[in-house]
Design a protein around this motif. Sequence first.
Motif, PDB file in Angstrom:
ATOM      1  N   PRO A  65       0.837  -1.204   0.000  1.00  0.00           N
ATOM      2  CA  PRO A  65       0.000   0.000   0.000  1.00  0.00           C
ATOM      3  C   PRO A  65       0.873   1.255   0.000  1.00  0.00           C
ATOM      4  O   PRO A  65       2.060   1.185   0.318  1.00  0.00           O
ATOM      5  CB  PRO A  65      -0.806  -0.126   1.287  1.00  0.00           C
ATOM      6  N   LEU A  66       0.298   2.365  -0.343  1.00  0.00           N
ATOM      7  CA  LEU A  66       1.031   3.624  -0.369  1.00  0.00           C
ATOM      8  C   LEU A  66       1.523   3.988   1.024  1.00  0.00           C
ATOM      9  O   LEU A  66       0.933   3.606   2.032  1.00  0.00           O
ATOM     10  CB  LEU A  66       0.129   4.739  -0.893  1.00  0.00           C
ATOM     11  N   TRP A  79      -1.435   5.881   8.011  1.00  0.00           N
ATOM     12  CA  TRP A  79      -2.776   5.924   8.593  1.00  0.00           C
ATOM     13  C   TRP A  79      -3.044   4.649   9.384  1.00  0.00           C
ATOM     14  O   TRP A  79      -3.543   4.693  10.506  1.00  0.00           O
ATOM     15  CB  TRP A  79      -3.823   6.103   7.489  1.00  0.00           C
ATOM     16  N   VAL A  80      -2.702   3.496   8.790  1.00  0.00           N
ATOM     17  CA  VAL A  80      -2.908   2.210   9.461  1.00  0.00           C
ATOM     18  C   VAL A  80      -2.130   2.175  10.778  1.00  0.00           C
ATOM     19  O   VAL A  80      -2.673   1.785  11.823  1.00  0.00           O
ATOM     20  CB  VAL A  80      -2.497   1.035   8.544  1.00  0.00           C
ATOM     21  N   GLU A  81      -0.886   2.598  10.747  1.00  0.00           N
ATOM     22  CA  GLU A  81      -0.059   2.595  11.960  1.00  0.00           C
ATOM     23  C   GLU A  81      -0.644   3.526  13.028  1.00  0.00           C
ATOM     24  O   GLU A  81      -0.721   3.156  14.204  1.00  0.00           O
ATOM     25  CB  GLU A  81       1.376   2.989  11.630  1.00  0.00           C
ATOM     26  N   SER A 124     -11.983  10.448   8.001  1.00  0.00           N
ATOM     27  CA  SER A 124     -11.553  11.673   7.312  1.00  0.00           C
ATOM     28  C   SER A 124     -10.040  11.762   7.175  1.00  0.00           C
ATOM     29  O   SER A 124      -9.533  12.444   6.293  1.00  0.00           O
ATOM     30  CB  SER A 124     -12.085  12.905   8.040  1.00  0.00           C
ATOM     31  N   LYS A 125      -9.317  11.072   8.036  1.00  0.00           N
ATOM     32  CA  LYS A 125      -7.856  11.093   7.979  1.00  0.00           C
ATOM     33  C   LYS A 125      -7.285  10.060   7.008  1.00  0.00           C
ATOM     34  O   LYS A 125      -6.097  10.078   6.725  1.00  0.00           O
ATOM     35  CB  LYS A 125      -7.278  10.854   9.373  1.00  0.00           C
ATOM     36  N   HIS A 126      -8.133   9.156   6.493  1.00  0.00           N
ATOM     37  CA  HIS A 126      -7.645   8.127   5.572  1.00  0.00           C
ATOM     38  C   HIS A 126      -7.251   8.801   4.255  1.00  0.00           C
ATOM     39  O   HIS A 126      -8.033   9.551   3.678  1.00  0.00           O
ATOM     40  CB  HIS A 126      -8.723   7.082   5.322  1.00  0.00           C
ATOM     41  N   PRO A 127      -6.045   8.542   3.764  1.00  0.00           N
ATOM     42  CA  PRO A 127      -5.594   9.211   2.536  1.00  0.00           C
ATOM     43  C   PRO A 127      -6.421   8.863   1.301  1.00  0.00           C
ATOM     44  O   PRO A 127      -6.447   9.634   0.348  1.00  0.00           O
ATOM     45  CB  PRO A 127      -4.147   8.753   2.372  1.00  0.00           C
ATOM     46  N   THR A 164     -14.262   7.234  -1.976  1.00  0.00           N
ATOM     47  CA  THR A 164     -15.264   7.536  -0.960  1.00  0.00           C
ATOM     48  C   THR A 164     -15.195   6.476   0.129  1.00  0.00           C
ATOM     49  O   THR A 164     -14.972   5.307  -0.164  1.00  0.00           O
ATOM     50  CB  THR A 164     -16.673   7.503  -1.601  1.00  0.00           C
ATOM     51  N   ILE A 165     -15.418   6.880   1.364  1.00  0.00           N
ATOM     52  CA  ILE A 165     -15.514   5.920   2.458  1.00  0.00           C
ATOM     53  C   ILE A 165     -16.929   5.974   3.007  1.00  0.00           C
ATOM     54  O   ILE A 165     -17.407   7.021   3.428  1.00  0.00           O
ATOM     55  CB  ILE A 165     -14.499   6.212   3.576  1.00  0.00           C
TER      56      ILE A 165
END
Length: 112
Positions: A21-22, A28-30, A93-96, A102-103
């Motif tokens: 992943p990017l 974000w995951v961390e 909202s913080k997910h790149p 869309t989430i």
Amino acid sequence: MRYMLLICGTPVSGADGCDDPLDETKAWVEEMTARGVRLSGNRLRSTATATTVRRRDGELLVSDGPFAETKEQILGYDLIECADLDEAIEVASKHPVTKVATIEIRPIWPAP
């Protein structure tokens, strides 16, 4: 409360062949894992690998492909646990990926 973040968008050509992943997504995951809100998640392979299962009038119907033909698809998911919807919105909202996709935030029924 637990929420499912459904990451929806138009698939990127060649994304199935990309294992990593990017960096923004990794960060974000961390961050969300360290906060204790992200329980699990992952990207999904393309709809070309999908199998749809239905049972109608006692007959099992299995077909290749997604449930519906659409331009946008579910590209991945994250299972989060937040105090309330406001925190879930803040996390999403913080997910790149929100820059290009869309989430959808869906509350999960509690297990009996």
